[in-house]
Design an enzyme around this catalytic site. Structure first.
Site, mmCIF file in Angstrom:
data_model
loop_
_atom_site.group_PDB
_atom_site.id
_atom_site.type_symbol
_atom_site.label_atom_id
_atom_site.label_comp_id
_atom_site.label_asym_id
_atom_site.label_seq_id
_atom_site.Cartn_x
_atom_site.Cartn_y
_atom_site.Cartn_z
ATOM 1 N N PHE A 4 -21.521 10.179 -39.879
ATOM 2 C CA PHE A 4 -20.538 10.168 -40.953
ATOM 3 C C PHE A 4 -19.765 8.859 -40.815
ATOM 4 O O PHE A 4 -19.694 8.304 -39.716
ATOM 5 C CB PHE A 4 -19.614 11.401 -40.897
ATOM 6 C CG PHE A 4 -18.670 11.418 -42.060
ATOM 7 C CD1 PHE A 4 -19.149 11.618 -43.344
ATOM 8 C CD2 PHE A 4 -17.314 11.167 -41.897
ATOM 9 C CE1 PHE A 4 -18.295 11.562 -44.443
ATOM 10 C CE2 PHE A 4 -16.466 11.118 -42.984
ATOM 11 C CZ PHE A 4 -16.952 11.320 -44.262
ATOM 12 N N THR A 5 -19.210 8.375 -41.912
ATOM 13 C CA THR A 5 -18.587 7.032 -41.906
ATOM 14 C C THR A 5 -17.567 6.869 -40.772
ATOM 15 O O THR A 5 -17.628 5.913 -39.992
ATOM 16 C CB THR A 5 -17.878 6.753 -43.251
ATOM 17 O OG1 THR A 5 -17.007 7.853 -43.538
ATOM 18 C CG2 THR A 5 -18.872 6.587 -44.375
ATOM 19 N N TYR B 6 8.702 21.702 -31.476
ATOM 20 C CA TYR B 6 7.908 20.550 -31.025
ATOM 21 C C TYR B 6 6.908 21.009 -29.969
ATOM 22 O O TYR B 6 5.752 20.586 -29.967
ATOM 23 C CB TYR B 6 8.838 19.481 -30.429
ATOM 24 C CG TYR B 6 8.128 18.186 -30.122
ATOM 25 C CD1 TYR B 6 8.115 17.146 -31.042
ATOM 26 C CD2 TYR B 6 7.445 18.014 -28.921
ATOM 27 C CE1 TYR B 6 7.445 15.968 -30.773
ATOM 28 C CE2 TYR B 6 6.768 16.837 -28.642
ATOM 29 C CZ TYR B 6 6.766 15.814 -29.572
ATOM 30 O OH TYR B 6 6.094 14.652 -29.298
ATOM 31 N N ASP C 57 -19.856 19.043 -35.032
ATOM 32 C CA ASP C 57 -18.879 18.719 -36.077
ATOM 33 C C ASP C 57 -18.946 19.853 -37.098
ATOM 34 O O ASP C 57 -19.883 19.947 -37.889
ATOM 35 C CB ASP C 57 -19.232 17.373 -36.731
ATOM 36 C CG ASP C 57 -18.291 17.003 -37.878
ATOM 37 O OD1 ASP C 57 -17.617 17.908 -38.429
ATOM 38 O OD2 ASP C 57 -18.238 15.819 -38.245
ATOM 39 N N ARG D 46 -21.704 7.080 -52.266
ATOM 40 C CA ARG D 46 -22.191 7.294 -50.909
ATOM 41 C C ARG D 46 -23.493 6.525 -50.780
ATOM 42 O O ARG D 46 -24.581 7.061 -50.888
ATOM 43 C CB ARG D 46 -22.396 8.780 -50.608
ATOM 44 C CG ARG D 46 -21.137 9.605 -50.627
ATOM 45 C CD ARG D 46 -20.287 9.612 -49.369
ATOM 46 N NE ARG D 46 -19.505 8.424 -49.057
ATOM 47 C CZ ARG D 46 -18.445 8.447 -48.245
ATOM 48 N NH1 ARG D 46 -18.025 9.572 -47.700
ATOM 49 N NH2 ARG D 46 -17.789 7.347 -47.976
HETATM 50 N N1 F0G Z 1 -16.922 14.800 -40.225
HETATM 51 C C1 F0G Z 1 -17.416 15.133 -41.419
HETATM 52 C C2 F0G Z 1 -18.735 15.825 -41.505
HETATM 53 C C3 F0G Z 1 -16.698 14.849 -42.585
HETATM 54 O O1 F0G Z 1 -17.208 15.181 -43.769
HETATM 55 C C4 F0G Z 1 -15.446 14.198 -42.476
HETATM 56 C C5 F0G Z 1 -14.680 13.868 -43.666
HETATM 57 C C6 F0G Z 1 -14.974 13.866 -41.208
HETATM 58 C C7 F0G Z 1 -15.736 14.187 -40.103
HETATM 59 C C8 F0G Z 1 -13.670 13.163 -41.034
HETATM 60 O O2 F0G Z 1 -12.636 14.070 -41.231
HETATM 61 O O3 F0G Z 1 -11.450 13.145 -43.247
HETATM 62 O O4 F0G Z 1 -10.435 14.940 -41.830
HETATM 63 O O5 F0G Z 1 -10.638 12.648 -40.961
HETATM 64 N N2 F0G Z 1 -15.131 13.892 -44.836
HETATM 65 C C9 F0G Z 1 -14.373 13.604 -46.030
HETATM 66 C C10 F0G Z 1 -15.254 13.602 -47.246
HETATM 67 C C11 F0G Z 1 -13.536 12.384 -45.949
HETATM 68 O O6 F0G Z 1 -14.752 13.263 -48.325
HETATM 69 O O7 F0G Z 1 -16.416 13.977 -47.175
HETATM 70 P P1 F0G Z 1 -11.222 13.679 -41.864
#
Ligand code: F0G
Length: 480
Positions: free
Chosen positions: A131-132, A79, A222, A388
């Site tokens: 990003f979303t 842990y 990122d 997208r």
């Molecule tokens: N930043 C970028 C540029 C990403 O493409 C993603 C995830 C994340 C952050 C979030 O990371 O999924 O590990 O929590 N992209 C995935 C995709 C979901 O399908 O493009 P995560």
């Protein structure tokens, strides 16, 4: 590796051999019609038993290496104080040059912590593109997300090698408008996922850093697709043509204040991480790590994945690993262009992206062209892609649609998973679909969640077009 055949044709040749396989199957068109209907025309809701080629994402779906799998067998499941963590910290120091490492369960967990620690209501954050999950976390924390992309970024028929660059002029204007004190960070996403996996250049990164530093704004990187961005720099930024991927990665990191990534992509595991050389930032983030993720030496990740991540970070600096997906994507895009299919150029880092505004030009954005195209691709091929576009945007606070800048159907190419014949199959079915694009009509929501609606939202086909498309397919190509 791209190899020149004696015919003069260049093809990507895999620099690995396949030693474990997973069976896949192509269910008949009639079943595909049932499956897409059951899934509410949302490819996220399909079951993989109904999917032939899973091109939804490259997230957590890359093929792992023998060395990564072997490393998982020797993990230290403590842990606290796990030796697996220290192997990761060593890899982070060697590959990225950071002294403080914090595992988190995946990329969005890093975004959650960054939003929690760095912003308060009324603040702003600057990005080359959102990003979303990034946007969701920073907005939930009360910040305004400023996407300062260049004018070229949204041109889906571009030849610009660095569509992921941040526009310096807009950054200066934002600093004047908001005041540097309200801009808590500038985030560079390598490679910009939602505009087609497009990279930024080192030149641009340096300029962004210089301006940010002048105003005391930290640069957050990122690095979810860091090795792919480095590969594009090697290929497209002449000054770095003779540099190794490892050297380019270190060069990028030399200007970064805080690094994070979804390790599900370039690092080919399932996890995430934050790293920095700034002890104060580390301490502020660490305070929340046990609350949301777990103790400092596992951060919500399995120690097996931490072991594999340490190996994955080192392996991604091999040019044949970094280039594996970009080269296959370049081939995929090239073959589609030969057939006149509206595809996003230049080829990007994680996927081949179809431009739905040109593929199904008769559909208005209010009928979700990219979502309709993704569903149609599944029907015509059994291939699962991802919307997208506008479905991936949530409504604004008053309930109005927010139309996406681009309407893309993304066919992800997970690293080392698919072969040339899979790509040729995809090209054929997409070409067939393009010839029948007028049969594809719009979608409308039946169930619409408020946040990140693209995950669980359910839709239906206007005029039952799915059945008509399936009928045309069966008549011309038979049951499969
Ligand atoms: N930043 C970028 C540029 C990403 O493409 C993603 C995830 C994340 C952050 C979030 O990371 O999924 O590990 O929590 N992209 C995935 C995709 C979901 O399908 O493009 P995560």
């Amino acid at each position: 590796m791209n190899v020149m055949l004696s015919t003069g044709k260049r093809i990507p040749v895999e620099m690995h051999k396949v030693r474990i396989v997973q069976q896949t199957r192509l269910v008949p068109i009639r079943r595909r019609l049932e499956a897409v209907t059951e899934a509410g025309y949302n490819t996220f809701l399909l079951r993989t038993k109904d999917v032939f080629l899973d091109m939804l994402t490259d997230s957590g779906t890359n093929a792992m290496s023998d060395n990564q799998l072997a490393a998982m067998m020797v993990s230290d499941d403590a842990y606290a104080g796990s030796e697996s963590f220290y192997k990761l910290a060593d890899a982070v120091k060697d590959v990225l040059g950071f002294s403080y490492t914090m595992p988190v369960h995946q990329g969005r967990a890093a975004e959650h912590l960054l939003a929690k620690v760095f912003v308060k209501p009324g603040d702003a954050v600057v990005m080359n593109y959102h990003f979303t999950t990034t946007k969701a976390h920073f907005e939930l924390a009360g910040a305004t997300v400023l996407e300062l992309y260049t004018d070229e970024a949204l041109n889906t028929q571009s030849t610009n090698p660095f569509r992921g660059n941040l526009d310096l002029r807009k950054f200066k204007e934002a600093i004047e408008k908001y005041g540097a004190a309200r801009i808590q960070l500038v985030r560079m996403e390598a490679t910009t996922n939602l505009i087609g996996g497009q990279p930024f250049s080192i030149k641009n990164l340096r300029e962004v850093k210089a301006l940010a530093a002048e105003h005391g704004i930290p640069l957050v990187f990122d690095g979810s697709l860091i090795s792919e961005n480095a590969y594009f720099i090697k290929e497209r930024e002449p000054e770095y043509a003779n540099w190794s991927i490892a050297e380019i990665v270190r060069e990028m990191m030399s200007v970064v204040d805080i690094f994070y990534l979804s390790a599900r992509k370039s690092a080919s595991v399932r996890g995430g991480m934050i790293a920095t050389n700034n002890k104060e930032y580390y301490d502020r983030l660490l305070a929340w790590l046990p609350v949301y993720e777990g103790f400092a030496t596992y951060g919500g990740m399995s120690t097996k994945e931490i072991e594999a991540m340490a190996v994955g970070l080192r392996e991604m600096t091999d040019v044949n690993v970094a280039g594996a997906s970009p080269q296959l994507i370049e081939y995929f895009v090239g073959r589609l262009l030969e057939n006149g299919i509206p595809v996003v150029t230049p080829p990007g880092g994680l996927a081949c992206h179809l431009d739905a505004k040109r593929f199904v030009p008769h559909l208005p954005q209010s009928e979700y062209p990219a979502g309709a195209l993704a569903a149609a691709i599944y029907l015509a091929s059994g291939i699962r892609s991802m919307e997208r576009g506008t479905i991936s945007m949530d409504r604004d606070a008053s309930g109005n649609e927010v139309y996406a800048d681009l309407e893309l159907a993304r066919l992800a190419v997970p690293r080392r998973v698919y072969t040339m014949s899979h790509i040729e199959y995809a090209v054929d079915r997409l070409t067939w679909l393009y010839r029948h694009a007028s049969l594809v009509k719009g979608l409308r929501f039946v169930e619409e969640p408020k946040v990140l609606r693209f995950f669980f939202g359910r839709l239906e086909a206007v005029d039952d077009w799915g059945a008509k498309l399936a009928g045309a397919f069966e008549t011309e190509l038979g049951p499969e």
